[in-house]
Design a protein around this motif. Structure first.
Motif: not given
Length: 96
Positions: A19-24, A28-36
């Motif tokens: 859930r926290s990752v989903g909110r991030l 932050l947008g889902g396209g960045g390498l870090e969030i992926r």
């Protein structure tokens, strides 16, 4: 705590992490390498916990092997008359 309880606690923590990752991702947008990478790592953790849960269930159903009783009586010393003392070398030879 039992293994089942511990796995349930880990699963709840992973659900919170998802859930926290989903909110991030939304912030932050889902396209960045870090969030992926974070999303992928969280998914791998989920898969690993699922494997642990399966292994724990299989272990719980597996029959424990019978215990073998080992006697306290001393062994016959003649069993070792033809062997060298471990780490000390042979009795009739000297170290270099």
């Amino acid at each position: 705590m039992s293994v089942h309880d511990d796995l349930t606690t880990v699963q709840r923590s992973l659900d919170d992490l998802q859930r926290s990752v989903g909110r991030l991702e939304q912030q932050l947008g889902g396209g960045g390498l870090e969030i992926r990478r974070v999303r992928l790592d969280a998914d791998h953790l989920r898969e690993s916990v699922a494997l642990l849960r399966e292994a724990a269930a299989a272990q719980g159903t597996a029959r424990r092997p019978d215990l073998v009783t080992i006697s306290d009586t001393p062994y016959d010393v003649t069993l070792w008359t033809d062997s060298d003392d471990e780490g000390l070398g042979a009795r009739d030879r000297h170290a270099p």
